[in-house]
Write a protein that holds these residues in place. Structure first.
Motif, PDB file in Angstrom:
ATOM      1  N   GLU A  16       0.802  -1.440   0.153  1.00 10.42           N
ATOM      2  CA  GLU A  16       0.495   0.080   0.014  1.00 10.42           C
ATOM      3  C   GLU A  16       1.162   1.126   0.250  1.00 10.42           C
ATOM      4  OE1 GLU A  16      -3.746   1.299   1.788  1.00 10.42           O
ATOM      5  OE2 GLU A  16      -1.877   0.733   3.384  1.00 10.42           O
ATOM      6  N   ASN A  17       1.985   1.532   0.683  1.00 13.05           N
ATOM      7  CA  ASN A  17       3.313   2.120   0.847  1.00 13.05           C
ATOM      8  C   ASN A  17       4.262   1.775   2.208  1.00 13.05           C
ATOM      9  OD1 ASN A  17       3.126   3.195   3.985  1.00 13.05           O
ATOM     10  ND2 ASN A  17       1.080   2.779   3.108  1.00 13.05           N
ATOM     11  N   PRO A  18       5.753   3.144   1.705  1.00 20.26           N
ATOM     12  CA  PRO A  18       6.593   2.241   2.251  1.00 20.26           C
ATOM     13  C   PRO A  18       6.398   1.642   3.104  1.00 20.26           C
ATOM     14  CG  PRO A  18       7.223   3.245   0.127  1.00 20.26           C
ATOM     15  CD  PRO A  18       5.060   3.403   0.352  1.00 20.26           C
ATOM     16  N   TYR A  19       6.301   2.904   3.824  1.00 18.41           N
ATOM     17  CA  TYR A  19       5.920   3.435   5.751  1.00 18.41           C
ATOM     18  C   TYR A  19       5.477   1.742   6.497  1.00 18.41           C
ATOM     19  CZ  TYR A  19       4.940   3.626  10.044  1.00 18.41           C
ATOM     20  OH  TYR A  19       4.247   4.159  11.337  1.00 18.41           O
ATOM     21  N   ASN A  20       4.026   1.550   5.441  1.00 15.62           N
ATOM     22  CA  ASN A  20       3.560   0.552   5.980  1.00 15.62           C
ATOM     23  C   ASN A  20       3.791  -1.088   5.770  1.00 15.62           C
ATOM     24  OD1 ASN A  20       1.096   1.693   6.932  1.00 15.62           O
ATOM     25  ND2 ASN A  20       0.109   1.336   5.718  1.00 15.62           N
ATOM     26  N   GLN A  21       4.602  -1.157   4.676  1.00 15.50           N
ATOM     27  CA  GLN A  21       5.025  -2.138   3.840  1.00 15.50           C
ATOM     28  C   GLN A  21       6.363  -2.649   4.814  1.00 15.50           C
ATOM     29  OE1 GLN A  21       3.486  -4.713   1.696  1.00 15.50           O
ATOM     30  NE2 GLN A  21       5.484  -5.854   1.886  1.00 15.50           N
ATOM     31  N   GLU A 146      -2.459  15.826  -3.518  1.00 15.41           N
ATOM     32  CA  GLU A 146      -1.939  15.612  -4.737  1.00 15.41           C
ATOM     33  C   GLU A 146      -0.444  16.831  -5.286  1.00 15.41           C
ATOM     34  OE1 GLU A 146      -1.354  12.762  -6.306  1.00 15.41           O
ATOM     35  OE2 GLU A 146      -2.924  11.737  -6.349  1.00 15.41           O
ATOM     36  N   LEU A 149       1.876  17.168  -2.728  1.00 16.01           N
ATOM     37  CA  LEU A 149       2.685  16.180  -2.728  1.00 16.01           C
ATOM     38  C   LEU A 149       3.947  16.096  -3.325  1.00 16.01           C
ATOM     39  CD1 LEU A 149       3.990  13.661  -1.614  1.00 16.01           C
ATOM     40  CD2 LEU A 149       2.675  12.194  -3.942  1.00 16.01           C
ATOM     41  N   LEU A 162      -1.179  12.161   2.524  1.00 13.95           N
ATOM     42  CA  LEU A 162      -0.817  11.486   1.622  1.00 13.95           C
ATOM     43  C   LEU A 162      -2.097  11.045   0.853  1.00 13.95           C
ATOM     44  CD1 LEU A 162       2.106  10.081   3.341  1.00 13.95           C
ATOM     45  CD2 LEU A 162       2.886  11.479   1.015  1.00 13.95           C
ATOM     46  N   TYR A 164      -3.231   7.998  -0.008  1.00 11.06           N
ATOM     47  CA  TYR A 164      -3.023   7.085  -0.183  1.00 11.06           C
ATOM     48  C   TYR A 164      -3.887   6.585   1.476  1.00 11.06           C
ATOM     49  CZ  TYR A 164       0.128   5.988   3.952  1.00 11.06           C
ATOM     50  OH  TYR A 164       0.538   6.191   5.486  1.00 11.06           O
ATOM     51  N   GLU A 167      -7.424   7.237   0.375  1.00 12.72           N
ATOM     52  CA  GLU A 167      -8.771   6.238  -0.175  1.00 12.72           C
ATOM     53  C   GLU A 167      -8.768   4.781   0.778  1.00 12.72           C
ATOM     54  OE1 GLU A 167      -8.992   5.982  -2.927  1.00 12.72           O
ATOM     55  OE2 GLU A 167      -7.964   7.218  -3.682  1.00 12.72           O
ATOM     56  N   SER A 168      -7.522   5.489   2.058  1.00 19.58           N
ATOM     57  CA  SER A 168      -7.983   4.649   2.836  1.00 19.58           C
ATOM     58  C   SER A 168      -8.945   4.845   4.681  1.00 19.58           C
ATOM     59  CB  SER A 168      -6.747   3.906   4.070  1.00 19.58           C
ATOM     60  OG  SER A 168      -6.387   4.506   4.580  1.00 19.58           O
TER      61      SER A 168
END
Length: 204
Positions: A16-21, A146, A149, A162, A164, A167-168
């Motif tokens: 979903e995004n680098p931080y969560n991953q 956007e 960003l 952000l 994402y 969206e969540s």
């Protein structure tokens, strides 16, 4: 997000995004190594934490809370957020260390999430001059994020929001199943509205 209410068996949305991953991969690696090396390890999964401020550098959650009570929002972002008081997180962590079962995960949050509309209403109880802004449409909010960003890449500063997260969280219900933590850790957090109200009172 996984099906609601979320429980310890869920791992979020991969990629979903680098931080969560990074958090997902780090926790899975830690649990695997602990099992392989027979190390006593438990994992705690806190929701968004609120509470007293002891630093000039606020977390993203507390930046939102501070911005709400200070009337800095021009519109309601219509987010669903699951909030927990820091005292309940600390208590849960200590109980997990003392009572938790090796290799298990424990959620530390609130059973029910709150919409940002409710946060504005709670803030109004401690700041009667609070401007309760109108809800912004999701498409408009995404456009704002956007552009923010793009601006952040030019200025080298963190964007305030952000895509994402929109969206969540936009219009979302983020409820948690606390059964495991309640039964195994005697976890009993403040209701989310009380945790937020206490935090607002300490910020004004």
């Amino acid at each position: 997000y996984n099906e609601m209410p979320m429980c310890e068996s869920g791992w979020g949305v991969p990629g979903e995004n680098p931080y969560n991953q990074a958090k997902i991969e780090a926790e899975r690696l830690a649990l695997a190594l602990a099992d392989e090396l027979e190390i006593d390890l438990v994992s705690v999964l806190p929701a968004a934490i609120v509470g007293p401020v002891y630093s000039n550098r606020l977390t993203p959650t507390m930046q939102m809370i501070q911005g709400i009570v200070d009337s800095r929002f021009q519109f309601d972002i219509n987010f669903g957020v699951n909030l927990v008081h820091v005292d309940d997180v600390v208590d849960g962590m200590m109980k997990a260390a003392a009572q938790g079962r090796r290799g298990e995960r424990y959620i530390l949050g609130s059973s029910k999430s709150l919409m940002t509309k409710v946060l504005f209403e709670l803030a109004n109880e401690v700041n009667r001059d609070l401007f309760c802004p109108p809800v912004i449409a999701k498409a408009q909010l995404l456009a704002v994020a956007e552009q923010a960003l793009v601006n952040s890449m030019q200025t080298g500063t963190a964007p305030p929001l952000l895509p994402y997260l929109i969206e969540s969280h936009y219009g979302a219900t983020i409820d948690l199943d606390l059964t495991k933590s309640e039964e195994e850790l005697d976890y009993s957090p403040l209701p989310a509205q009380e945790a937020v109200l206490r935090t607002f009172q300490q910020l004004v």
